[in-house]
Design a protein around this motif. Structure first.
Motif, mmCIF file in Angstrom:
data_model
loop_
_atom_site.group_PDB
_atom_site.id
_atom_site.type_symbol
_atom_site.label_atom_id
_atom_site.label_comp_id
_atom_site.label_asym_id
_atom_site.label_seq_id
_atom_site.Cartn_x
_atom_site.Cartn_y
_atom_site.Cartn_z
ATOM 1 N N ASN A 285 0.820 -1.207 0.000
ATOM 2 C CA ASN A 285 0.000 0.000 0.000
ATOM 3 C C ASN A 285 0.860 1.267 0.000
ATOM 4 O O ASN A 285 0.368 2.356 -0.294
ATOM 5 N N ILE A 286 2.136 1.119 0.331
ATOM 6 C CA ILE A 286 3.021 2.285 0.332
ATOM 7 C C ILE A 286 3.127 2.880 -1.064
ATOM 8 O O ILE A 286 3.191 4.098 -1.249
ATOM 9 N N ASN A 287 3.093 2.017 -2.090
ATOM 10 C CA ASN A 287 3.251 2.492 -3.460
ATOM 11 C C ASN A 287 1.957 2.424 -4.267
ATOM 12 O O ASN A 287 1.838 3.078 -5.291
ATOM 13 N N ASN A 288 1.045 1.608 -3.810
ATOM 14 C CA ASN A 288 -0.163 1.394 -4.618
ATOM 15 C C ASN A 288 -1.412 1.641 -3.790
ATOM 16 O O ASN A 288 -1.414 1.471 -2.574
ATOM 17 N N ASN A 289 -2.477 2.015 -4.445
ATOM 18 C CA ASN A 289 -3.758 2.214 -3.771
ATOM 19 C C ASN A 289 -4.508 0.885 -3.695
ATOM 20 O O ASN A 289 -5.181 0.465 -4.633
ATOM 21 N N CYS A 290 -4.365 0.218 -2.580
ATOM 22 C CA CYS A 290 -5.070 -1.047 -2.388
ATOM 23 C C CYS A 290 -5.333 -1.222 -0.907
ATOM 24 O O CYS A 290 -4.752 -0.546 -0.071
ATOM 25 N N ARG A 291 -6.207 -2.148 -0.594
ATOM 26 C CA ARG A 291 -6.562 -2.376 0.802
ATOM 27 C C ARG A 291 -5.438 -3.093 1.520
ATOM 28 O O ARG A 291 -4.784 -3.975 0.974
ATOM 29 N N GLU A 292 -5.231 -2.712 2.798
ATOM 30 C CA GLU A 292 -4.093 -3.227 3.568
ATOM 31 C C GLU A 292 -4.142 -4.740 3.713
ATOM 32 O O GLU A 292 -3.130 -5.421 3.644
ATOM 33 N N ASP A 293 -5.359 -5.316 3.907
ATOM 34 C CA ASP A 293 -5.444 -6.757 4.117
ATOM 35 C C ASP A 293 -5.070 -7.534 2.871
ATOM 36 O O ASP A 293 -4.773 -8.718 2.922
ATOM 37 N N GLN A 294 -5.093 -6.893 1.724
ATOM 38 C CA GLN A 294 -4.705 -7.553 0.488
ATOM 39 C C GLN A 294 -3.234 -7.350 0.161
ATOM 40 O O GLN A 294 -2.653 -8.136 -0.576
ATOM 41 N N CYS A 295 -2.639 -6.328 0.710
ATOM 42 C CA CYS A 295 -1.314 -5.934 0.254
ATOM 43 C C CYS A 295 -0.210 -6.113 1.285
ATOM 44 O O CYS A 295 0.957 -5.989 0.944
ATOM 45 N N ARG A 296 -0.521 -6.362 2.518
ATOM 46 C CA ARG A 296 0.512 -6.545 3.529
ATOM 47 C C ARG A 296 0.715 -8.045 3.759
ATOM 48 O O ARG A 296 -0.226 -8.779 4.046
ATOM 49 N N TYR A 297 1.964 -8.485 3.607
ATOM 50 C CA TYR A 297 2.231 -9.912 3.719
ATOM 51 C C TYR A 297 3.598 -10.147 4.365
ATOM 52 O O TYR A 297 4.484 -9.292 4.336
ATOM 53 N N LYS A 298 3.744 -11.340 4.944
ATOM 54 C CA LYS A 298 4.999 -11.731 5.581
ATOM 55 C C LYS A 298 6.039 -12.016 4.506
ATOM 56 O O LYS A 298 5.724 -12.599 3.449
ATOM 57 N N TYR A 299 7.272 -11.606 4.766
ATOM 58 C CA TYR A 299 8.313 -11.760 3.738
ATOM 59 C C TYR A 299 9.678 -11.872 4.410
ATOM 60 O O TYR A 299 9.944 -11.214 5.415
ATOM 61 N N LYS A 300 10.532 -12.726 3.854
ATOM 62 C CA LYS A 300 11.918 -12.854 4.323
ATOM 63 C C LYS A 300 12.848 -12.701 3.132
ATOM 64 O O LYS A 300 12.790 -13.476 2.171
ATOM 65 N N SER A 301 13.694 -11.707 3.191
ATOM 66 C CA SER A 301 14.617 -11.440 2.089
ATOM 67 C C SER A 301 15.660 -12.548 1.989
ATOM 68 O O SER A 301 16.230 -12.986 2.996
ATOM 69 N N THR A 302 15.914 -12.998 0.755
ATOM 70 C CA THR A 302 16.940 -14.013 0.514
ATOM 71 C C THR A 302 18.193 -13.424 -0.116
ATOM 72 O O THR A 302 19.086 -14.159 -0.529
ATOM 73 N N ALA A 303 18.272 -12.104 -0.201
ATOM 74 C CA ALA A 303 19.454 -11.457 -0.773
ATOM 75 C C ALA A 303 20.693 -11.817 0.031
ATOM 76 O O ALA A 303 20.695 -11.738 1.260
ATOM 77 N N ARG A 304 21.751 -12.213 -0.660
ATOM 78 C CA ARG A 304 22.991 -12.590 0.007
ATOM 79 C C ARG A 304 23.978 -11.430 0.097
ATOM 80 O O ARG A 304 24.957 -11.507 0.829
ATOM 81 N N ILE A 305 23.745 -10.387 -0.670
ATOM 82 C CA ILE A 305 24.620 -9.212 -0.658
ATOM 83 C C ILE A 305 23.843 -8.043 -0.067
ATOM 84 O O ILE A 305 22.745 -7.724 -0.532
ATOM 85 N N LEU A 306 24.416 -7.404 0.948
ATOM 86 C CA LEU A 306 23.783 -6.265 1.594
ATOM 87 C C LEU A 306 24.688 -5.041 1.455
ATOM 88 O O LEU A 306 25.859 -5.078 1.854
ATOM 89 N N LEU A 307 24.151 -3.979 0.914
ATOM 90 C CA LEU A 307 24.894 -2.717 0.833
ATOM 91 C C LEU A 307 24.672 -1.937 2.120
ATOM 92 O O LEU A 307 23.550 -1.764 2.582
ATOM 93 N N VAL A 308 25.779 -1.451 2.690
ATOM 94 C CA VAL A 308 25.752 -0.748 3.973
ATOM 95 C C VAL A 308 26.469 0.589 3.803
ATOM 96 O O VAL A 308 27.485 0.679 3.107
ATOM 97 N N GLY A 309 25.956 1.628 4.456
ATOM 98 C CA GLY A 309 26.489 2.980 4.279
ATOM 99 C C GLY A 309 27.653 3.334 5.176
ATOM 100 O O GLY A 309 27.983 4.523 5.307
#
Length: 696
Positions: free
Chosen positions: A528-552
């Motif tokens: 919902n941060i980027n799109n106009n949709c209902r929260e119950d449809q657009c918020r979901y559990k997620y775990k990033s599998t990226a192995r490379i992390l950019l750090v500042g």
């Protein structure tokens, strides 16, 4: 990226007291029998978390040959307690290698007096075929390597860094030549020394290397300490010499001296540099018919002049008390305008056309210069160009990813992620990653909060992703919101306490927990941060599998981003500011990078630091300090001035105005920690909670 370790047993190490930070040792009673503090199984488990692809180990058994009675140069027999080191010789040592096993006898059934136990756990990010560490070449040399080679040594697109380095080191000459490289009879044509090879590497690394012919252990970490390497110097409690990427839980218990009341850590951060331990045979009076091994530790100089200049961190134009020189950046800007690809301007070639003004360092003089009209200078274009190259080098996806995807039958949706606060540094990295990564991939932005959507970093992250979506609407941006409460993190707190070791303050722990949770990438995504949709449809559990992390990391140290920089500037002007920034850069390996590397890599992720690329550091040092920052202006404007100009060049108008917030404050873990450990923020401030050591 890998977890690497070495346990050296049965060797008397000469000179270790010169490198040890804590001089005291716990002296045992004669009747006490000490069990080794470090558990090998615990060490393996900790390393495997860093390198989940595979874990290997290899053991080298050492046995001295029988040596005739020692005679000095005059022919007199010696009766010293042990042979002088210079009279010992590596040719008097035999070694046998085999895969690690429980027995202490070598392959010939001969009882060894010493051994080297190598460990290597691999997270493979480069190469067409999988590898397993430790690596061994045809000469019997052995390498465990944790790092990336981004330049200095050529690595083929389908090759692995560690294998390439192993072959380079095999060609190195093997005699020390008593420190004299010139006219050395043992030096073949075209041969280089090990310090010469390592000094050329551009990128983060730590390594442990056994050079078979010279019976020498080489080890060390890059000049800025971007990869962790801890050392345990031999003590009465544990006489072994140990190197490790990480501090296992069994080794973090501090040894207390009941008399002096002092506390000593098992581990120390190994200072940046290249070291060697040359093993030789000597005769002990206590064991008159048996030979034992003796070793001497040596630290080597860097063999690259440009690298030494970066370590000294001296500007091409040092700030002077008497006067400073300001360039006409309007002219420099005109020279750069029209570069559609962000090609860097060669400001140094404009010398004949650059108008210079001179004035004393006072607020009054600075106020006479209209800095607002100089926002897009040649300096900002140069910084933008080298930062883009730095991100490109660290995110170039080669054949290893394609191989892994083909075998798994799925496509990695987000191979690279950004530790994301929505602040200036992480916004710049996200925008540059968008330019460097194929548009078919998503980009994960990992944000941690201890106050839900109210934490400052969560607020700025949500604003930031909208700005990123505006400048790159076709990219799939994924803000991963990781929510936590310190009261629910008992196991995690104990675990991170071990990871940050030998760092031991509440500030280190707060930063470590926040980084550890963010690197885990286990949170929620709200479309919902980027799109106009209902929260119950657009918020979901997620775990990033990226192995490379950019750090500042490194941006604040090099661009005057900390509040103490403003304090130093007000007290002592440009000279005091420059000295404080130099101090920050020369101690970043000990205060920040080792700790951060251990916390992030514990999830099998590799931290990469684009702001600490050698070319980025060099470029920033070529810019006058008053163009890096203008601390007469308010917070959010004058600090990190050159990076704010870079952000504007990237179209990040909102991010260019954001003030600096440390992760422990932006995520609000410091507030929770203060309340939990001190009762209130007020009590914590009175106790200077950030510098208070943790006592469990």
């Amino acid at each position: 990226m890998c977890g690497i370790a070495l346990i050296l047993s049965g060797v008397r190490l000469i000179g270790s007291e010169l490198f040890r930070e804590s001089r005291g040792e716990r002296c045992p009673n004669s009747e006490e029998v000490f069990k080794p503090v470090l558990s090998v199984d615990d060490l393996k488990a900790s390393l495997l978390r860093r390198g989940p692809d595979n874990l290997g180990s290899r053991r080298i058994f050492l046995q001295p040959k029988l040596i005739p009675s020692f005679e000095d140069d005059a022919g007199h027999k010696g009766n010293e307690m042990c042979l002088p080191f210079e009279h010992c010789h590596e040719d008097h040592i035999t070694s046998v290698q085999e895969s690690a096993c429980a027995q202490e006898d070598n392959a010939n059934g001969v009882k060894s007096v010493a051994d080297l136990y190598f460990f290597g756990a691999t997270l493979q990010l480069r190469g067409a075929t999988s590898i397993s560490q430790p690596l061994v070449d045809t000469s019997g040399n052995l390498l465990v390597y944790n790092g990336e080679i981004f330049g200095g040594i050529h690595v083929d697109a389908d090759s692995n860094d560690a294998e390439t380095l192993l072959h380079e080191l095999e060609r190195c000459f093997f005699r020390n030549c008593h420190g004299q490289r010139k006219n050395c009879s043992c030096l073949g044509k075209g041969e280089r020394s090990i310090p010469e090879v390592l000094s050329t590497i551009k990128g983060p690394w730590s390594f442990i290397y056994w050079q078979e012919r010279s019976k020498t252990i080489w080890f060390g970490r890059d000049a800025f300490g971007r990869r962790s390497l801890l050392v345990h110097w031999p003590t009465h409690d544990d006489s072994r010499f140990v190197l490790s990427s990480v501090s296992p839980p069994s080794s973090v218990e501090r040894i207390s001296d009941s008399v002096a009341g002092d506390t000593f850590s098992y581990w120390e951060e190994l200072p940046c540099g290249i070291y060697s331990i040359k093993l030789k045979a000597s005769k002990s009076r206590e064991h008159s018919i048996h030979e034992k091994l003796i070793s001497k530790i040596k630290k080597h100089e860097w063999a690259d002049v440009e690298l030494e200049e970066l370590i000294k961190w001296e500007r091409a134009m040092d700030p002077k008390l008497e006067q400073v020189t300001f360039y006409n950046h309007q002219h420099a800007m005109k020279q750069c305008v029209g570069s559609a690809e962000g090609r860097p301007c060669n400001v140094g070639d404009m010398g004949d056309h650059t108008n210079k003004q001179t004035g004393s360092i006072t607020s009054a003089t600075n106020s006479l210069i209209d800095r607002d009209t100089l926002t897009q200078s040649g300096y900002a274009y140069n910084v933008l160009a080298v930062l883009r190259e730095s991100v490109m080098r660290r995110t170039d996806l080669n054949i290893i990813y394609q191989t892994a995807q083909h075998q798994a039958g799925v496509k990695v949706s987000a191979p690279v992620a950004v530790l994301f606060s929505g602040g200036l540094d992480s916004m710049i990295l996200a925008a540059l990653l968008d330019q460097c990564l194929d548009s078919s991939y998503a980009i994960d932005l990992l944000n941690v909060s201890f106050d839900g959507n109210l934490a400052p970093d969560r607020v700025s992250a949500r604003v930031g992703i909208r700005e990123l979506h505006r400048i790159s609407p076709l990219r799939r941006w994924r803000l991963v919101e990781i929510d936590a409460s310190l009261s629910d993190l008992d196991w995690e707190t104990r675990h991170v306490t071990s990871l940050i070791h030998p760092a031991k303050t509440y500030m280190d722990l707060n930063i470590g927990i926040a980084l550890w949770l963010a690197a885990g990438g286990d949170g929620w995504v709200d479309e919902n941060i980027n799109n106009n949709c209902r929260e119950d449809q657009c918020r979901y559990k997620y775990k990033s599998t990226a192995r490379i992390l950019l750090v500042g990391s490194g941006a604040d140290e090099q661009c005057a981003g900390y509040s103490r920089h403003r304090t130093k500037y007000r007290a002592g002007g440009w000279v005091a500011l420059n000295n404080e920034m130099r101090l920050d850069m020369q101690r970043i390996w000990k205060r920040n990078l080792g700790r951060d590397d251990r916390c992030i890599s514990d999830h099998g992720k590799e931290a990469r630091f684009p702001f600490l690329d050698e070319n980025v550091i060099r470029t920033l040092l070529e810019i006058p300090l008053w163009e890096i920052a203008n601390l007469d202006k308010p917070v959010g404007q004058g600090d990190k001035k050159v990076l704010r100009e870079v952000a504007k060049l990237l179209g990040l108008e909102g991010a260019a105005l954001l003030p600096k917030r440390a992760i422990q404050f932006g995520s609000r873990i410091a507030r929770e920690s203060n309340r939990k450990n001190f009762g209130s923020n007020r009590a914590a401030n009175q106790a200077s909670a950030g510098s208070v050591e943790i006592h469990e």
